[in-house]
Scaffold this motif. Structure first.
Motif, PDB file in Angstrom:
ATOM      1  N   GLY A   1       0.798  -1.217   0.000  1.00  0.00           N
ATOM      2  CA  GLY A   1       0.000   0.000   0.000  1.00  0.00           C
ATOM      3  C   GLY A   1       0.829   1.265   0.000  1.00  0.00           C
ATOM      4  O   GLY A   1       0.513   2.227  -0.713  1.00  0.00           O
ATOM      5  N   HIS A   2       1.927   1.291   0.775  1.00  0.00           N
ATOM      6  CA  HIS A   2       2.713   2.526   0.850  1.00  0.00           C
ATOM      7  C   HIS A   2       3.415   2.818  -0.465  1.00  0.00           C
ATOM      8  O   HIS A   2       3.587   3.991  -0.836  1.00  0.00           O
ATOM      9  N   ASP A   3       3.829   1.784  -1.198  1.00  0.00           N
ATOM     10  CA  ASP A   3       4.447   2.010  -2.510  1.00  0.00           C
ATOM     11  C   ASP A   3       3.429   2.555  -3.504  1.00  0.00           C
ATOM     12  O   ASP A   3       3.725   3.478  -4.288  1.00  0.00           O
ATOM     13  N   ILE A   4       2.224   1.992  -3.498  1.00  0.00           N
ATOM     14  CA  ILE A   4       1.185   2.423  -4.427  1.00  0.00           C
ATOM     15  C   ILE A   4       0.773   3.865  -4.149  1.00  0.00           C
ATOM     16  O   ILE A   4       0.620   4.683  -5.067  1.00  0.00           O
ATOM     17  N   ARG A   5       0.639   4.207  -2.877  1.00  0.00           N
ATOM     18  CA  ARG A   5       0.337   5.599  -2.521  1.00  0.00           C
ATOM     19  C   ARG A   5       1.436   6.532  -3.016  1.00  0.00           C
ATOM     20  O   ARG A   5       1.164   7.607  -3.572  1.00  0.00           O
ATOM     21  N   ALA A   6       2.681   6.131  -2.795  1.00  0.00           N
ATOM     22  CA  ALA A   6       3.814   6.982  -3.180  1.00  0.00           C
ATOM     23  C   ALA A   6       3.800   7.253  -4.684  1.00  0.00           C
ATOM     24  O   ALA A   6       4.051   8.384  -5.126  1.00  0.00           O
ATOM     25  N   ILE A   7       3.504   6.224  -5.479  1.00  0.00           N
ATOM     26  CA  ILE A   7       3.477   6.398  -6.932  1.00  0.00           C
ATOM     27  C   ILE A   7       2.355   7.349  -7.337  1.00  0.00           C
ATOM     28  O   ILE A   7       2.548   8.266  -8.154  1.00  0.00           O
ATOM     29  N   MET A   8       1.163   7.167  -6.782  1.00  0.00           N
ATOM     30  CA  MET A   8       0.030   7.999  -7.168  1.00  0.00           C
ATOM     31  C   MET A   8       0.215   9.453  -6.750  1.00  0.00           C
ATOM     32  O   MET A   8      -0.343  10.367  -7.381  1.00  0.00           O
ATOM     33  N   GLN A   9       0.975   9.686  -5.712  1.00  0.00           N
ATOM     34  CA  GLN A   9       1.184  11.057  -5.233  1.00  0.00           C
ATOM     35  C   GLN A   9       2.364  11.752  -5.913  1.00  0.00           C
ATOM     36  O   GLN A   9       2.522  12.964  -5.769  1.00  0.00           O
ATOM     37  N   ASP A  10       3.165  11.011  -6.657  1.00  0.00           N
ATOM     38  CA  ASP A  10       4.405  11.537  -7.218  1.00  0.00           C
ATOM     39  C   ASP A  10       4.224  11.885  -8.695  1.00  0.00           C
ATOM     40  O   ASP A  10       4.391  11.049  -9.576  1.00  0.00           O
ATOM     41  N   THR A  11       3.891  13.138  -8.967  1.00  0.00           N
ATOM     42  CA  THR A  11       3.716  13.565 -10.356  1.00  0.00           C
ATOM     43  C   THR A  11       5.024  14.035 -10.981  1.00  0.00           C
ATOM     44  O   THR A  11       5.057  14.319 -12.183  1.00  0.00           O
TER      45      THR A  11
END
Length: 423
Positions: A71-81
């Motif tokens: 979950g923390h990796d997926i959140r990081a990707i979605m938040q990183d534009t």
């Protein structure tokens, strides 16, 4: 703005920088999901490492993709534009087969353009507008329920598609029957088992509907999405035809189908858990929290990104041009992030799920979805508090980037005929 080929399109299935020990002969969209797609995906990926590379998928057969399970990796990707781009992630323009290029907006736009397009939709989703929608949503939901109650049973999937048609008919300036026709086209795009011809027919059907609406709204404006798009400006200029089409596509595919799908999963759970259903019927104040954990447990969406700058996530080096799937199902059922992830807990607090995504692309219509589901449960439980799945019934689900149940047989007893010991 047009979509363009990304470096990943021309890459080999397994680029040289991908460690061989992270390659898995898996396709998350080819998993036999049975009647519980979220649990099936977790089961079939249980032996895969937290980050793995699949050489191809039904969704994107021409290139490979990274899949992240934590979950923390997926959140990081979605938040990183900065390192990840949404440009071209939907690909509806390519699916249309017309040779034309356009983006589903704002979903396929990157900052700063993303914020400009998203701001155009804000009038439809302001707190005041959402509050004003409730009376009409409730009236439509009551009509749908009461028109079906006498039958005693239904395939709830068919009923669930009718429920959000009320609010979306307002947002689109269509009749409910016209909106149901739009839903049929959306279903072709999202739930045709990646049959190219069926998906293409759905895309072209939506394009035809949008073209007709634009012509009508040019003659007479309303308060709907198309009217807003016709009057909108970006950087001091009107929207192009392609931009209006892109906004229309985003609006339909991001909202109509997912609300109906989420409602189906919620009702399936309540049909099988009478103790929870009766708690909600006796105390409707519990409904909002129950919805939140159902959204988490029964997450539907797998979105995706392209890597635009080299970056390391979870100890794995990603290169510009790589493709990444972000499964909200995996994020919300990650045992490192959620206690008892496969259990619905209507008292779960805090409930920091990402069923609506995360970062700047988080679902703009999340509060309408919550409102639609809350009103549906409130009005259904007032009238039909006892419902169940008939013995021997078959429940089926469809695996795609937007998980849904394809069948959900339900039967019920109305409140007046329900014995005290029922169920």
């Amino acid at each position: 703005m047009t979509s363009s080929a990304t470096p990943a399109h021309a890459r080999p299935a397994i680029p040289p920088h991908v460690p061989p020990d992270l390659v898995r002969d898996l396709d998350i969209f080819a998993i036999d999901v049975g009647d519980d797609p979220q649990a099936a995906i977790i089961r079939d990926l249980s032996a895969a490492p937290p980050i793995f590379y699949m050489p191809r998928s039904l969704r994107f057969p021409d290139w490979g993709s990274w899949v992240f399970k934590r979950g923390h990796d997926i959140r990081a990707i979605m938040q990183d534009t900065e390192h990840f781009s949404n440009h071209g992630v939907a690909g509806f323009d390519q699916l249309s087969g017309t040779g034309d290029t356009w983006l589903a907006l704002p979903a396929e736009a990157d900052p700063p353009d993303h914020g400009k397009y998203r701001a155009l939709l804000n009038p439809l989703f302001s707190p005041a507008r959402i509050k004003a929608y409730e009376a009409n949503i409730r009236a439509h939901v009551i009509e749908v329920i009461e028109s079906s109650a006498g039958a005693g049973s239904v395939d709830f999937v068919l009923l669930a598609r009718k429920l959000p048609a009320g609010i979306f008919s307002q947002l689109l300036g269509l009749t409910v029957d016209e909106t149901l026709g739009v839903i049929d086209q959306v279903k072709l795009v999202l739930h045709s088992g990646y049959d190219v011809e069926k998906r293409r027919a759905g895309v072209r059907g939506i394009m035809a509907i949008e073209k007709d609406l634009v012509e009508k709204r040019r003659r007479q404006r309303g308060h709907d999405l198309v009217s807003i798009a016709l009057d909108a400006t970006i950087d001091g200029r009107p929207l192009t035809e392609k931009e209006m089409l892109g906004m229309f596509f985003f609006f339909l595919l991001a909202g109509l189908d997912t609300i109906a799908g989420a409602t189906g999963f919620m009702f399936r759970y309540l049909a099988e858990h009478s103790e929870v259903r009766r708690k909600l019927a006796s105390d409707p104040t519990l409904i909002p929290d129950a919805i939140e954990d159902s959204l988490r447990r029964h997450s539907q969406i797998t979105t995706n990104r392209f890597v635009k700058k080299d970056v390391e996530i979870g100890g794995v080096a990603l290169k510009a041009g790589d493709h990444v799937f972000c499964s909200l199902v995996l994020a919300n059922l990650d045992p490192q992030s959620v206690d008892r992830p496969l259990e619905v807990d209507i008292t779960r607090n805090p409930n920091l799920h990402v069923a609506f995504g995360a970062g700047p692309h988080r679902c703009i219509g999340s509060n309408i979805a919550r409102l639609q589901m809350r009103v549906t449960l409130e009005e259904w439980l007032k009238r039909l508090p006892e419902f169940w799945i008939p013995a021997g019934s078959e429940i089926r689900a469809v695996n795609s980037e937007a998980l849904v149940l394809s069948t959900l047989p339900l039967a019920w007893a109305d409140r007046g005929s329900c014995p005290a010991t029922f169920g």
